[in-house]
Design a protein around this motif. Structure first.
Motif, PDB file in Angstrom:
ATOM      1  N   LEU A 100       1.812  24.046  34.769  1.00  0.00           N
ATOM      2  CA  LEU A 100       1.175  25.266  35.263  1.00  0.00           C
ATOM      3  C   LEU A 100       2.112  26.426  34.958  1.00  0.00           C
ATOM      4  O   LEU A 100       3.311  26.225  34.761  1.00  0.00           O
ATOM      5  CB  LEU A 100       0.921  25.183  36.764  1.00  0.00           C
ATOM      6  N   GLY A 101       1.575  27.635  34.963  1.00  0.00           N
ATOM      7  CA  GLY A 101       2.434  28.763  34.682  1.00  0.00           C
ATOM      8  C   GLY A 101       1.821  30.094  35.081  1.00  0.00           C
ATOM      9  O   GLY A 101       0.648  30.175  35.449  1.00  0.00           O
ATOM     10  N   ALA A 102       2.658  31.101  34.993  1.00  0.00           N
ATOM     11  CA  ALA A 102       2.242  32.473  35.278  1.00  0.00           C
ATOM     12  C   ALA A 102       3.160  33.399  34.488  1.00  0.00           C
ATOM     13  O   ALA A 102       4.270  33.025  34.124  1.00  0.00           O
ATOM     14  CB  ALA A 102       2.333  32.764  36.770  1.00  0.00           C
ATOM     15  N   GLY A 103       2.662  34.608  34.230  1.00  0.00           N
ATOM     16  CA  GLY A 103       3.493  35.537  33.480  1.00  0.00           C
ATOM     17  C   GLY A 103       2.832  36.877  33.261  1.00  0.00           C
ATOM     18  O   GLY A 103       1.913  37.264  33.989  1.00  0.00           O
ATOM     19  N   ILE A 104       3.310  37.555  32.225  1.00  0.00           N
ATOM     20  CA  ILE A 104       2.876  38.909  31.909  1.00  0.00           C
ATOM     21  C   ILE A 104       2.195  38.911  30.546  1.00  0.00           C
ATOM     22  O   ILE A 104       2.608  38.201  29.631  1.00  0.00           O
ATOM     23  CB  ILE A 104       4.083  39.876  31.906  1.00  0.00           C
ATOM     24  N   ASN A 105       1.160  39.742  30.444  1.00  0.00           N
ATOM     25  CA  ASN A 105       0.373  39.870  29.217  1.00  0.00           C
ATOM     26  C   ASN A 105       0.348  41.336  28.785  1.00  0.00           C
ATOM     27  O   ASN A 105       0.141  42.220  29.607  1.00  0.00           O
ATOM     28  CB  ASN A 105      -1.057  39.369  29.505  1.00  0.00           C
ATOM     29  N   TYR A 106       0.591  41.578  27.508  1.00  0.00           N
ATOM     30  CA  TYR A 106       0.431  42.913  26.919  1.00  0.00           C
ATOM     31  C   TYR A 106      -0.618  42.786  25.820  1.00  0.00           C
ATOM     32  O   TYR A 106      -0.451  41.997  24.882  1.00  0.00           O
ATOM     33  CB  TYR A 106       1.761  43.413  26.339  1.00  0.00           C
TER      34      TYR A 106
END
Length: 170
Positions: A100-106
């Motif tokens: 599983l994961g999470a993060g930032i998107n540009y």
């Protein structure tokens, strides 16, 4: 279909910069990603790559790693669309090969209407960039070198789409 090589080179430069900026302990745990994606809102296939790396022995013991990827989507003309993602991934101990994961998107979208407004005294080109958050889950389909994976990433803000990805980490 028109490729925007400046966008591709910019994404590759960011990925290379991240690879060079990682600490020496992370370099020993560094790998590369080659992937293909499909974006639900842009309705196009994408090609991409990136780097993944551990963040030291403490995080490696807990199955935590970081990954930075770039995807260039092969959208219909006149649209150019690409994304840059930075995520933390966590390997679930209870289910082998699931993460599983999470993060930032540009995300960056631009429309180039060359020829449509020729002779007029107006600018018909438009672009938009946005930053958002990612929530994702994936499954490694093997172990060792060049292990294939499948992943689904839901973007909250930024690209605001579901991206299904498959590829290889090596």
């Amino acid at each position: 279909m028109q490729f925007n090589f400046r966008s591709i080179l910019a994404g590759a430069a960011v990925a290379a910069g991240l690879a060079l900026a990682t600490p020496a302990t992370a370099n020993a745990q560094m790998g590369f990603v080659v992937q293909g994606s499909y974006g639900s809102e842009v309705e196009a296939l994408g090609i991409g790559g990136g780097v993944n790396f551990g963040m030291g022995s403490l995080t490696a013991k807990h199955g935590i790693r970081a990954e930075a990827t770039f995807d260039y989507f092969l959208a219909d003309d006149p649209l150019t669309y690409w994304e840059l993602n930075g995520n933390l991934l966590y390997d679930l101990k209870s289910v082998k090969n699931l993460y599983l994961g999470a993060g930032i998107n540009y995300a960056r979208a631009s429309v180039d209407f060359d020829g449509l407004c020729e002779g007029l005294d107006i600018d018909c080109d438009a672009s938009n960039s946005d930053i958002g958050l990612n929530v994702l889950g994936g499954f490694k389909l093997g172990t060792g070198k060049a292990a294939p994976f499948v992943q689904a990433r839901f973007e909250l803000g930024g690209g605001e789409q579901l991206v299904v990805t498959g590829g290889f980490r090596f």
